[in-house]
Design a protein around this motif. Sequence first.
Motif, PDB file in Angstrom:
ATOM      1  N   ALA A 313      -1.608  64.132 -32.871  1.00 25.36           N
ATOM      2  CA  ALA A 313      -2.026  65.516 -33.084  1.00 25.36           C
ATOM      3  C   ALA A 313      -2.120  66.265 -31.764  1.00 25.36           C
ATOM      4  O   ALA A 313      -1.944  67.489 -31.718  1.00 25.36           O
ATOM      5  CB  ALA A 313      -3.365  65.563 -33.820  1.00 25.36           C
ATOM      6  N   ASN A 314      -2.425  65.545 -30.680  1.00 23.59           N
ATOM      7  CA  ASN A 314      -2.496  66.155 -29.357  1.00 23.59           C
ATOM      8  C   ASN A 314      -1.325  65.743 -28.478  1.00 23.59           C
ATOM      9  O   ASN A 314      -1.410  65.770 -27.248  1.00 23.59           O
ATOM     10  CB  ASN A 314      -3.814  65.762 -28.669  1.00 23.59           C
ATOM     11  CG  ASN A 314      -5.011  66.381 -29.361  1.00 23.59           C
ATOM     12  OD1 ASN A 314      -5.011  67.573 -29.682  1.00 23.59           O
ATOM     13  ND2 ASN A 314      -6.039  65.582 -29.604  1.00 23.59           N
ATOM     14  N   ALA A 315      -0.228  65.337 -29.140  1.00 23.49           N
ATOM     15  CA  ALA A 315       1.023  65.016 -28.445  1.00 23.49           C
ATOM     16  C   ALA A 315       0.866  63.886 -27.443  1.00 23.49           C
ATOM     17  O   ALA A 315       1.451  63.899 -26.359  1.00 23.49           O
ATOM     18  CB  ALA A 315       1.593  66.256 -27.754  1.00 23.49           C
ATOM     19  N   GLN A 316       0.052  62.870 -27.796  1.00 24.89           N
ATOM     20  CA  GLN A 316      -0.120  61.719 -26.926  1.00 24.89           C
ATOM     21  C   GLN A 316       0.363  60.460 -27.640  1.00 24.89           C
ATOM     22  O   GLN A 316      -0.149  60.117 -28.708  1.00 24.89           O
ATOM     23  CB  GLN A 316      -1.588  61.546 -26.520  1.00 24.89           C
ATOM     24  CG  GLN A 316      -2.075  62.593 -25.527  1.00 24.89           C
ATOM     25  CD  GLN A 316      -3.436  62.235 -24.947  1.00 24.89           C
ATOM     26  OE1 GLN A 316      -4.328  61.808 -25.659  1.00 24.89           O
ATOM     27  NE2 GLN A 316      -3.592  62.412 -23.651  1.00 24.89           N
ATOM     28  N   SER A 317       1.352  59.806 -27.048  1.00 25.12           N
ATOM     29  CA  SER A 317       1.857  58.560 -27.599  1.00 25.12           C
ATOM     30  C   SER A 317       0.862  57.437 -27.331  1.00 25.12           C
ATOM     31  O   SER A 317      -0.132  57.618 -26.624  1.00 25.12           O
ATOM     32  CB  SER A 317       3.199  58.214 -26.959  1.00 25.12           C
ATOM     33  OG  SER A 317       3.025  57.950 -25.572  1.00 25.12           O
ATOM     34  N   THR A 318       1.159  56.272 -27.886  1.00 26.90           N
ATOM     35  CA  THR A 318       0.282  55.124 -27.661  1.00 26.90           C
ATOM     36  C   THR A 318       0.156  54.805 -26.176  1.00 26.90           C
ATOM     37  O   THR A 318      -0.943  54.584 -25.658  1.00 26.90           O
ATOM     38  CB  THR A 318       0.836  53.898 -28.408  1.00 26.90           C
ATOM     39  OG1 THR A 318       0.966  54.221 -29.797  1.00 26.90           O
ATOM     40  CG2 THR A 318      -0.086  52.691 -28.255  1.00 26.90           C
ATOM     41  N   PHE A 319       1.294  54.786 -25.486  1.00 26.87           N
ATOM     42  CA  PHE A 319       1.256  54.454 -24.066  1.00 26.87           C
ATOM     43  C   PHE A 319       0.591  55.564 -23.256  1.00 26.87           C
ATOM     44  O   PHE A 319      -0.168  55.280 -22.313  1.00 26.87           O
ATOM     45  CB  PHE A 319       2.676  54.212 -23.555  1.00 26.87           C
ATOM     46  CG  PHE A 319       2.740  53.840 -22.102  1.00 26.87           C
ATOM     47  CD1 PHE A 319       2.241  52.627 -21.661  1.00 26.87           C
ATOM     48  CD2 PHE A 319       3.275  54.710 -21.173  1.00 26.87           C
ATOM     49  CE1 PHE A 319       2.288  52.275 -20.321  1.00 26.87           C
ATOM     50  CE2 PHE A 319       3.332  54.373 -19.833  1.00 26.87           C
ATOM     51  CZ  PHE A 319       2.835  53.145 -19.407  1.00 26.87           C
ATOM     52  N   MET A 320       0.847  56.828 -23.609  1.00 28.31           N
ATOM     53  CA  MET A 320       0.226  57.938 -22.889  1.00 28.31           C
ATOM     54  C   MET A 320      -1.287  57.888 -23.046  1.00 28.31           C
ATOM     55  O   MET A 320      -2.037  58.110 -22.075  1.00 28.31           O
ATOM     56  CB  MET A 320       0.758  59.275 -23.410  1.00 28.31           C
ATOM     57  CG  MET A 320       0.194  60.485 -22.681  1.00 28.31           C
ATOM     58  SD  MET A 320       0.596  60.450 -20.922  1.00 28.31           S
ATOM     59  CE  MET A 320      -0.202  61.952 -20.359  1.00 28.31           C
ATOM     60  N   LEU A 321      -1.760  57.590 -24.237  1.00 31.31           N
ATOM     61  CA  LEU A 321      -3.201  57.492 -24.456  1.00 31.31           C
ATOM     62  C   LEU A 321      -3.783  56.322 -23.658  1.00 31.31           C
ATOM     63  O   LEU A 321      -4.867  56.427 -23.073  1.00 31.31           O
ATOM     64  CB  LEU A 321      -3.485  57.302 -25.946  1.00 31.31           C
ATOM     65  CG  LEU A 321      -4.945  57.413 -26.380  1.00 31.31           C
ATOM     66  CD1 LEU A 321      -5.506  58.785 -26.065  1.00 31.31           C
ATOM     67  CD2 LEU A 321      -5.089  57.112 -27.869  1.00 31.31           C
ATOM     68  N   GLU A 322      -3.061  55.219 -23.606  1.00 31.11           N
ATOM     69  CA  GLU A 322      -3.512  54.069 -22.828  1.00 31.11           C
ATOM     70  C   GLU A 322      -3.620  54.419 -21.351  1.00 31.11           C
ATOM     71  O   GLU A 322      -4.616  54.089 -20.688  1.00 31.11           O
ATOM     72  CB  GLU A 322      -2.522  52.917 -23.030  1.00 31.11           C
ATOM     73  CG  GLU A 322      -2.842  51.673 -22.234  1.00 31.11           C
ATOM     74  CD  GLU A 322      -1.824  50.570 -22.470  1.00 31.11           C
ATOM     75  OE1 GLU A 322      -1.495  49.862 -21.511  1.00 31.11           O
ATOM     76  OE2 GLU A 322      -1.351  50.439 -23.614  1.00 31.11           O
ATOM     77  N   MET A 323      -2.615  55.105 -20.820  1.00 30.18           N
ATOM     78  CA  MET A 323      -2.641  55.478 -19.406  1.00 30.18           C
ATOM     79  C   MET A 323      -3.723  56.519 -19.119  1.00 30.18           C
ATOM     80  O   MET A 323      -4.366  56.491 -18.060  1.00 30.18           O
ATOM     81  CB  MET A 323      -1.274  56.013 -18.986  1.00 30.18           C
ATOM     82  CG  MET A 323      -0.182  54.958 -18.922  1.00 30.18           C
ATOM     83  SD  MET A 323      -0.513  53.680 -17.661  1.00 30.18           S
ATOM     84  CE  MET A 323      -1.104  52.324 -18.679  1.00 30.18           C
ATOM     85  N   THR A 324      -3.934  57.443 -20.068  1.00 30.31           N
ATOM     86  CA  THR A 324      -4.980  58.457 -19.882  1.00 30.31           C
ATOM     87  C   THR A 324      -6.352  57.801 -19.789  1.00 30.31           C
ATOM     88  O   THR A 324      -7.165  58.127 -18.908  1.00 30.31           O
ATOM     89  CB  THR A 324      -4.962  59.461 -21.040  1.00 30.31           C
ATOM     90  OG1 THR A 324      -3.679  60.111 -21.080  1.00 30.31           O
ATOM     91  CG2 THR A 324      -6.040  60.514 -20.879  1.00 30.31           C
ATOM     92  N   GLU A 325      -6.619  56.864 -20.681  1.00 31.27           N
ATOM     93  CA  GLU A 325      -7.909  56.173 -20.655  1.00 31.27           C
ATOM     94  C   GLU A 325      -8.051  55.320 -19.397  1.00 31.27           C
ATOM     95  O   GLU A 325      -9.136  55.256 -18.797  1.00 31.27           O
ATOM     96  CB  GLU A 325      -8.060  55.315 -21.911  1.00 31.27           C
ATOM     97  CG  GLU A 325      -8.178  56.131 -23.191  1.00 31.27           C
ATOM     98  CD  GLU A 325      -8.348  55.266 -24.416  1.00 31.27           C
ATOM     99  OE1 GLU A 325      -8.334  54.021 -24.274  1.00 31.27           O
ATOM    100  OE2 GLU A 325      -8.498  55.813 -25.519  1.00 31.27           O
ATOM    101  N   ALA A 326      -6.962  54.666 -19.004  1.00 33.18           N
ATOM    102  CA  ALA A 326      -7.024  53.861 -17.786  1.00 33.18           C
ATOM    103  C   ALA A 326      -7.288  54.736 -16.567  1.00 33.18           C
ATOM    104  O   ALA A 326      -8.064  54.362 -15.669  1.00 33.18           O
ATOM    105  CB  ALA A 326      -5.724  53.080 -17.611  1.00 33.18           C
TER     106      ALA A 326
END
Length: 508
Positions: A313-326
Amino acid sequence: PLFSCTRRQTRLLTQSGGLVFVYTSQARPGAAARLAQIAERLAPPPGCAELLASAIKPDPAALVRDGGVIATGHDAELDELREISENCDDFLLKLEVSERERTGISNLRVQFNRVHGFYIEVTQSALSKVPDNYRRRQTLKNAERFITPELKAFEDKALSAQDRALAREKWLYEQLLDALQASVPALTRLATALATLDALCALAERSHTLHWRAPSFVSHPCIEIQQGRHPVVEARLAEKSSGGFIANDTQLGPQQRMQVITGPNMGGKSTYMRQVAIIVLLASIGSHVPAAACRLGPIDAIHTRIGAADDLANAQSTFMLEMTEAAQILHGATAQSLVLMDEIGRGTSTFDGLALAAGIAAQLHDRAKAFTLFATHYFELTEFPATHHGAVNMHVSATEAGRDIVFLHEMQPGPASKSYGIQVARLAGMPAAVVNHARQALEALESQHAQTRAQVDLFAPPPASETPMVSAVESALSALDPDAMTPREALDALYALQKLNARDRGAP
């Protein structure tokens, strides 16, 4: 911990409609003072308890608009309106019996629906027996529906009684709220004390029932846990009677701040990491913990990067979300933080993921210096402790019996030998042809990798002489001479820098 009483030390009693909290001198001094403060705040404001008990039902409805909130006996008018509404069935049954006797129509029925209200239904075969005072209300295929003056009068009274009862109940509820306005601060304190008591009693009950132990706190940084357990997994195993939970120790301190955890899939790496976080969290809030012993230094936060999920919904893929949290963890973690990194870097190519995992591990070890549990299937990362004195290799043990695998769930020092992914796929019901194909492919890949493996130091810092990459914006900015520019030239230069920045970011 603040609250360390057991069941025999504390009791919550109900007496004369109020709450009485009883505690003994066996509780710790700090706990006794806290409980005395809670007990003092549990006293309701004068008259409030009696008013609420008389005005509100013991099991009220969730919404006032649905009715069923005001207690019976609180208001005579409301009780009368409710009685009219609730006695409809008795009236209809008596009317049906009397009309059958009066008309001789044995299958006559008196009913109600929300569209047509109350009616008397007579089949087509009995229409000749219908009295003159019946007025037709609706015609059906095989029956006629009628209304009588008596039934119409009851309908008006019953339907209006229900609406009037709801309106009356809403008005009474608003009156009750007005009467309680002066007691809102005292009721707020009471609710807070009751919520606090509820939380403390829950923690005390769990501690007593599950044999948790009181942690100790020290001023120097450390996380030392003996025979730690995951309370949820332990309870689930007890329900299934599938064996006891395998407890594990954890040792983190100034000289050992990171554990690089490897081992088979389904071996228990995530369970071990989460149980450490749960124990630290429980101890930090003042609870006993599911461990034989626990000693804890200052902890300012628990950061986790666990699981695989996206945020499309916010245009974040699984990997993008993982990197954002990291990235958020790396920016926020300190030397007093606990960090859980579970399989970081798995959402991209092998080399990308391995390189990122190595960089993240180095940042947590060298810069943040946080207590870190770093689970990975990249066996190359097991070389990390060789060059980083604050890290150690740990693995969850497993053993093979033929082509089967037995998980031992024990944390042991050193790296794991393999991930056993194919064996786990077999346990999951993967077709035998797929398992055999995967096993042959794995043997070929391992053989090829052993022959061509390049000796690359993943953890070496970039050479000091290496020229950093300079963006177009930085180049243009360094070329400017602010002292030699007019205001107009400075504004034009700013616009040019904005365009270069947009182009670097890929903006249209």
